[in-house]
Design a protein around this motif. Structure first.
Motif, PDB file in Angstrom:
ATOM      1  N   ILE A  69       0.859  -1.180   0.000  1.00 59.62           N
ATOM      2  CA  ILE A  69       0.000   0.000   0.000  1.00 59.62           C
ATOM      3  C   ILE A  69       0.896   1.230   0.000  1.00 59.62           C
ATOM      4  O   ILE A  69       1.868   1.298   0.769  1.00 59.62           O
ATOM      5  N   GLU A  70       0.584   2.172  -0.861  1.00 57.52           N
ATOM      6  CA  GLU A  70       1.192   3.503  -0.827  1.00 57.52           C
ATOM      7  C   GLU A  70       0.058   4.479  -0.540  1.00 57.52           C
ATOM      8  O   GLU A  70      -1.004   4.410  -1.165  1.00 57.52           O
ATOM      9  N   LEU A  71       0.262   5.363   0.420  1.00 54.83           N
ATOM     10  CA  LEU A  71      -0.733   6.342   0.826  1.00 54.83           C
ATOM     11  C   LEU A  71      -0.262   7.724   0.384  1.00 54.83           C
ATOM     12  O   LEU A  71       0.810   8.171   0.788  1.00 54.83           O
ATOM     13  N   GLU A  72      -1.056   8.390  -0.436  1.00 54.43           N
ATOM     14  CA  GLU A  72      -0.711   9.731  -0.920  1.00 54.43           C
ATOM     15  C   GLU A  72      -0.682  10.709   0.253  1.00 54.43           C
ATOM     16  O   GLU A  72      -1.630  10.789   1.027  1.00 54.43           O
ATOM     17  N   SER A  73       0.401  11.466   0.362  1.00 60.48           N
ATOM     18  CA  SER A  73       0.490  12.511   1.387  1.00 60.48           C
ATOM     19  C   SER A  73       0.254  13.873   0.728  1.00 60.48           C
ATOM     20  O   SER A  73       0.152  13.975  -0.490  1.00 60.48           O
ATOM     21  N   ASP A  74       0.217  14.909   1.551  1.00 63.19           N
ATOM     22  CA  ASP A  74      -0.015  16.264   1.046  1.00 63.19           C
ATOM     23  C   ASP A  74       1.051  16.714   0.054  1.00 63.19           C
ATOM     24  O   ASP A  74       0.788  17.540  -0.801  1.00 63.19           O
ATOM     25  N   THR A  75       2.259  16.196   0.199  1.00 61.52           N
ATOM     26  CA  THR A  75       3.368  16.654  -0.642  1.00 61.52           C
ATOM     27  C   THR A  75       3.666  15.723  -1.815  1.00 61.52           C
ATOM     28  O   THR A  75       4.573  15.989  -2.592  1.00 61.52           O
ATOM     29  N   ASP A  76       2.918  14.645  -1.954  1.00 61.40           N
ATOM     30  CA  ASP A  76       3.153  13.690  -3.043  1.00 61.40           C
ATOM     31  C   ASP A  76       2.556  14.172  -4.358  1.00 61.40           C
ATOM     32  O   ASP A  76       1.544  14.870  -4.384  1.00 61.40           O
ATOM     33  N   SER A  77       3.159  13.724  -5.435  1.00 65.67           N
ATOM     34  CA  SER A  77       2.616  13.928  -6.775  1.00 65.67           C
ATOM     35  C   SER A  77       1.895  12.651  -7.176  1.00 65.67           C
ATOM     36  O   SER A  77       2.513  11.578  -7.238  1.00 65.67           O
ATOM     37  N   LEU A  78       0.586  12.745  -7.430  1.00 67.18           N
ATOM     38  CA  LEU A  78      -0.183  11.558  -7.789  1.00 67.18           C
ATOM     39  C   LEU A  78       0.358  10.892  -9.056  1.00 67.18           C
ATOM     40  O   LEU A  78       0.491   9.660  -9.091  1.00 67.18           O
ATOM     41  N   PRO A  79       0.704  11.643 -10.124  1.00 66.67           N
ATOM     42  CA  PRO A  79       1.282  10.974 -11.303  1.00 66.67           C
ATOM     43  C   PRO A  79       2.571  10.202 -10.986  1.00 66.67           C
ATOM     44  O   PRO A  79       2.776   9.103 -11.498  1.00 66.67           O
ATOM     45  N   LYS A  80       3.415  10.747 -10.111  1.00 75.32           N
ATOM     46  CA  LYS A  80       4.647  10.032  -9.741  1.00 75.32           C
ATOM     47  C   LYS A  80       4.324   8.773  -8.942  1.00 75.32           C
ATOM     48  O   LYS A  80       4.960   7.732  -9.115  1.00 75.32           O
ATOM     49  N   LEU A  81       3.330   8.869  -8.065  1.00 74.36           N
ATOM     50  CA  LEU A  81       2.924   7.686  -7.303  1.00 74.36           C
ATOM     51  C   LEU A  81       2.354   6.608  -8.219  1.00 74.36           C
ATOM     52  O   LEU A  81       2.626   5.421  -8.032  1.00 74.36           O
ATOM     53  N   LYS A  82       1.571   7.005  -9.222  1.00 72.92           N
ATOM     54  CA  LYS A  82       1.024   6.024 -10.168  1.00 72.92           C
ATOM     55  C   LYS A  82       2.147   5.331 -10.925  1.00 72.92           C
ATOM     56  O   LYS A  82       2.102   4.112 -11.149  1.00 72.92           O
ATOM     57  N   SER A  83       3.169   6.080 -11.311  1.00 75.05           N
ATOM     58  CA  SER A  83       4.324   5.487 -11.983  1.00 75.05           C
ATOM     59  C   SER A  83       5.039   4.497 -11.055  1.00 75.05           C
ATOM     60  O   SER A  83       5.442   3.408 -11.474  1.00 75.05           O
ATOM     61  N   LYS A  84       5.172   4.875  -9.795  1.00 75.76           N
ATOM     62  CA  LYS A  84       5.810   4.002  -8.805  1.00 75.76           C
ATOM     63  C   LYS A  84       5.015   2.711  -8.632  1.00 75.76           C
ATOM     64  O   LYS A  84       5.583   1.624  -8.494  1.00 75.76           O
ATOM     65  N   MET A  85       3.690   2.810  -8.663  1.00 69.44           N
ATOM     66  CA  MET A  85       2.851   1.622  -8.511  1.00 69.44           C
ATOM     67  C   MET A  85       3.077   0.639  -9.655  1.00 69.44           C
ATOM     68  O   MET A  85       3.137  -0.576  -9.454  1.00 69.44           O
ATOM     69  N   LYS A  86       3.206   1.158 -10.864  1.00 67.56           N
ATOM     70  CA  LYS A  86       3.483   0.292 -12.019  1.00 67.56           C
ATOM     71  C   LYS A  86       4.817  -0.422 -11.843  1.00 67.56           C
ATOM     72  O   LYS A  86       4.967  -1.580 -12.233  1.00 67.56           O
ATOM     73  N   LYS A  87       5.781   0.263 -11.239  1.00 62.96           N
ATOM     74  CA  LYS A  87       7.093  -0.364 -10.987  1.00 62.96           C
ATOM     75  C   LYS A  87       6.976  -1.461  -9.934  1.00 62.96           C
ATOM     76  O   LYS A  87       7.634  -2.503 -10.049  1.00 62.96           O
ATOM     77  N   TRP A  88       6.153  -1.237  -8.913  1.00 55.06           N
ATOM     78  CA  TRP A  88       5.938  -2.300  -7.928  1.00 55.06           C
ATOM     79  C   TRP A  88       5.414  -3.561  -8.624  1.00 55.06           C
ATOM     80  O   TRP A  88       5.912  -4.668  -8.393  1.00 55.06           O
ATOM     81  N   ILE A  89       4.395  -3.380  -9.463  1.00 61.02           N
ATOM     82  CA  ILE A  89       3.793  -4.526 -10.162  1.00 61.02           C
ATOM     83  C   ILE A  89       4.804  -5.174 -11.106  1.00 61.02           C
ATOM     84  O   ILE A  89       4.933  -6.399 -11.144  1.00 61.02           O
ATOM     85  N   ALA A  90       5.555  -4.369 -11.847  1.00 63.47           N
ATOM     86  CA  ALA A  90       6.566  -4.898 -12.782  1.00 63.47           C
ATOM     87  C   ALA A  90       7.635  -5.702 -12.050  1.00 63.47           C
ATOM     88  O   ALA A  90       8.237  -6.604 -12.629  1.00 63.47           O
ATOM     89  N   ASN A  91       7.864  -5.403 -10.777  1.00 61.93           N
ATOM     90  CA  ASN A  91       8.870  -6.114  -9.992  1.00 61.93           C
ATOM     91  C   ASN A  91       8.321  -7.350  -9.290  1.00 61.93           C
ATOM     92  O   ASN A  91       9.045  -8.007  -8.551  1.00 61.93           O
TER      93      ASN A  91
END
Length: 192
Positions: free
Chosen positions: A118-140
């Motif tokens: 689980i990744e939880l978006e914080s006030d300072t996070d970029s949602l597009p960057k988090l979505k990219s990170k999620m794809k990397k989790w799945i790819a790994n």
């Protein structure tokens, strides 16, 4: 907020050097991306931390009942196949995969992708960057991943086959076959 440190290629940390760096700086939240860049994350704001504790508690309570794996908080890092070292807000590894690790591997950053994160978006996070990170989790190799978007009050559910679902906080979400029997309604546990 994330601060990225860029090193010349000859100065990149090996896995062992990264572990030593983290041990020498226990107050830093560190990740390494697949390019070898080091990312330092600032502490979470109070509300983000409280909401993260709530979802971590839900997974932990389910796991205590099922005794089916190990739960990790945001300070638990994992070496992934793409050479990155990531630390999700919540992670779960099946008991069979955890038992297969050596004692030495358990006392370091395990070389494996968690079954669930689980990744939880914080006030300072970029949602597009988090979505990219999620794809990397799945790819790994992560089998199921949730990106909880506080700004949209939706959860993006990433499946191993590449499919992504969006579910409102008011709807029940489940761990499907990965976390069998785990269900939660985020609006019941989160302060928005």
């Amino acid at each position: 907020m994330i601060l990225s440190l860029h090193f010349p290629p000859k100065l990149r940390f090996s896995d062992e050097e990264l572990v030593a760096f983290c041990l020498a700086n226990p107050d830093l939240n560190v990740e390494r991306d697949e390019k070898g860049e080091i990312h330092l994350m600032s502490p979470a704001h109070g509300l983000t931390s409280a909401n993260n504790s709530e979802i971590l508690a839900e997974v932990t309570i389910w796991n205590r009942k099922t005794k089916s794996g190990k739960v990790f908080d945001s300070s638990g890092g994992f070496f992934l196949p793409d050479t990155s070292m990531r630390a999700p807000d919540v992670a779960w590894v099946s008991i069979e995969r955890w038992a297969a690790l050596s004692k030495q591997e358990k006392h370091s950053f395990p070389c494996l992708a968690p079954d669930f994160i689980i990744e939880l978006e914080s006030d300072t996070d970029s949602l597009p960057k988090l979505k990219s990170k999620m794809k990397k989790w799945i790819a790994n190799g992560v089998r199921l991943a949730w990106l909880i978007s506080m700004s949209q009050q939706k959860t993006y559910i990433y499946w191993a086959d590449g499919k992504v679902d969006k579910v409102a906080f008011s709807k029940k979400i489940s761990g499907a076959e990965v976390l069998s029997g785990f269900e939660v309604v985020l609006s019941d546990i989160f302060e928005i």
